[in-house]
Write a protein that holds these residues in place. Structure first.
Motif, PDB file in Angstrom:
ATOM      1  N   THR A  46       0.834  -1.208   0.000  1.00 49.61           N
ATOM      2  CA  THR A  46       0.000   0.000   0.000  1.00 49.61           C
ATOM      3  C   THR A  46       0.865   1.252   0.000  1.00 49.61           C
ATOM      4  O   THR A  46       0.604   2.186  -0.767  1.00 49.61           O
ATOM      5  CB  THR A  46      -0.927   0.008   1.232  1.00 49.61           C
ATOM      6  N   GLU A  47       1.892   1.281   0.850  1.00 47.06           N
ATOM      7  CA  GLU A  47       2.778   2.443   0.904  1.00 47.06           C
ATOM      8  C   GLU A  47       3.479   2.663  -0.432  1.00 47.06           C
ATOM      9  O   GLU A  47       3.600   3.800  -0.900  1.00 47.06           O
ATOM     10  CB  GLU A  47       3.808   2.266   2.008  1.00 47.06           C
ATOM     11  N   LEU A  50       0.927   4.026  -2.980  1.00 50.13           N
ATOM     12  CA  LEU A  50       0.607   5.427  -2.697  1.00 50.13           C
ATOM     13  C   LEU A  50       1.749   6.344  -3.100  1.00 50.13           C
ATOM     14  O   LEU A  50       1.530   7.419  -3.666  1.00 50.13           O
ATOM     15  CB  LEU A  50       0.283   5.610  -1.220  1.00 50.13           C
ATOM     16  N   THR A  51       2.959   5.921  -2.828  1.00 48.98           N
ATOM     17  CA  THR A  51       4.124   6.732  -3.184  1.00 48.98           C
ATOM     18  C   THR A  51       4.231   6.908  -4.691  1.00 48.98           C
ATOM     19  O   THR A  51       4.404   8.019  -5.189  1.00 48.98           O
ATOM     20  CB  THR A  51       5.409   6.088  -2.642  1.00 48.98           C
ATOM     21  N   SER A  53       1.859   6.425  -7.008  1.00 50.34           N
ATOM     22  CA  SER A  53       0.713   7.065  -7.649  1.00 50.34           C
ATOM     23  C   SER A  53       0.637   8.555  -7.351  1.00 50.34           C
ATOM     24  O   SER A  53       0.029   9.302  -8.115  1.00 50.34           O
ATOM     25  CB  SER A  53      -0.590   6.370  -7.234  1.00 50.34           C
ATOM     26  N   SER A  54       1.263   9.008  -6.266  1.00 50.45           N
ATOM     27  CA  SER A  54       1.243  10.442  -5.967  1.00 50.45           C
ATOM     28  C   SER A  54       2.446  11.173  -6.562  1.00 50.45           C
ATOM     29  O   SER A  54       2.547  12.390  -6.442  1.00 50.45           O
ATOM     30  CB  SER A  54       1.180  10.670  -4.454  1.00 50.45           C
ATOM     31  N   LEU A  83      -4.711  12.681  -5.260  1.00 50.35           N
ATOM     32  CA  LEU A  83      -4.559  12.668  -3.800  1.00 50.35           C
ATOM     33  C   LEU A  83      -5.793  12.097  -3.104  1.00 50.35           C
ATOM     34  O   LEU A  83      -5.674  11.407  -2.088  1.00 50.35           O
ATOM     35  CB  LEU A  83      -4.247  14.069  -3.289  1.00 50.35           C
ATOM     36  N   CYS A  86      -5.527   8.380  -3.407  1.00 51.70           N
ATOM     37  CA  CYS A  86      -4.511   7.896  -2.468  1.00 51.70           C
ATOM     38  C   CYS A  86      -5.061   7.865  -1.052  1.00 51.70           C
ATOM     39  O   CYS A  86      -4.846   6.900  -0.311  1.00 51.70           O
ATOM     40  CB  CYS A  86      -3.266   8.781  -2.518  1.00 51.70           C
ATOM     41  N   SER A  89      -7.574   5.036  -0.664  1.00 51.26           N
ATOM     42  CA  SER A  89      -6.875   3.755  -0.637  1.00 51.26           C
ATOM     43  C   SER A  89      -6.212   3.525   0.713  1.00 51.26           C
ATOM     44  O   SER A  89      -6.246   2.416   1.254  1.00 51.26           O
ATOM     45  CB  SER A  89      -5.822   3.727  -1.750  1.00 51.26           C
TER      46      SER A  89
END
Length: 116
Positions: A46-47, A50-51, A53-54, A83, A86, A89
């Motif tokens: 997940t981290e 998120l990293t 995709s942002s 955002l 993210c 999620s």
């Protein structure tokens, strides 16, 4: 259009240009990907998602700050959508989110019995 001739690229052999090409190729690609791999070894899926995709949002913000690039309404709307996705999620993966029992994974069946 070079009218069928190859341009003279001899000026690219100057030491400061070769240094810039090597710096760009080695430091900003090889070294950055190496450290990225080290960081991903300790990050959860997940981290990491998120990293990655942002990243366009951060690239736009740093471009606006450091290079004084102009962001238009489309940039802000797209950044807000990224955002928000993210954030949703990340919230969905919190323990107890979406009715998930404490200590149970998403794929594990519930052991609660329903009595009438």
């Amino acid at each position: 259009d070079f009218h069928g001739t190859i341009p003279d690229m001899a000026y690219m052999i100057e030491p400061h240009r070769i240094g810039a090409i090597l710096w760009t190729g080695i430091m900003t690609t090889v070294v950055a990907i190496f450290f990225e791999g080290l960081a991903l070894e300790t990050a959860s899926a997940t981290e990491a998602a998120l990293t990655f995709s942002s990243e366009p949002v951060w690239a736009s913000l740093f471009g606006a700050w450091l290079l004084h690039e102009q962001l238009n309404l489309d940039s802000y709307v797209g950044g807000a959508i990224i955002l928000t996705a993210c954030l949703l999620s990340a919230v969905a993966d919190l323990p107890g989110a979406a009715g998930e029992e404490e200590g149970k994974g998403a794929g594990e069946p519930s052991t609660k019995s329903i009595s009438s």
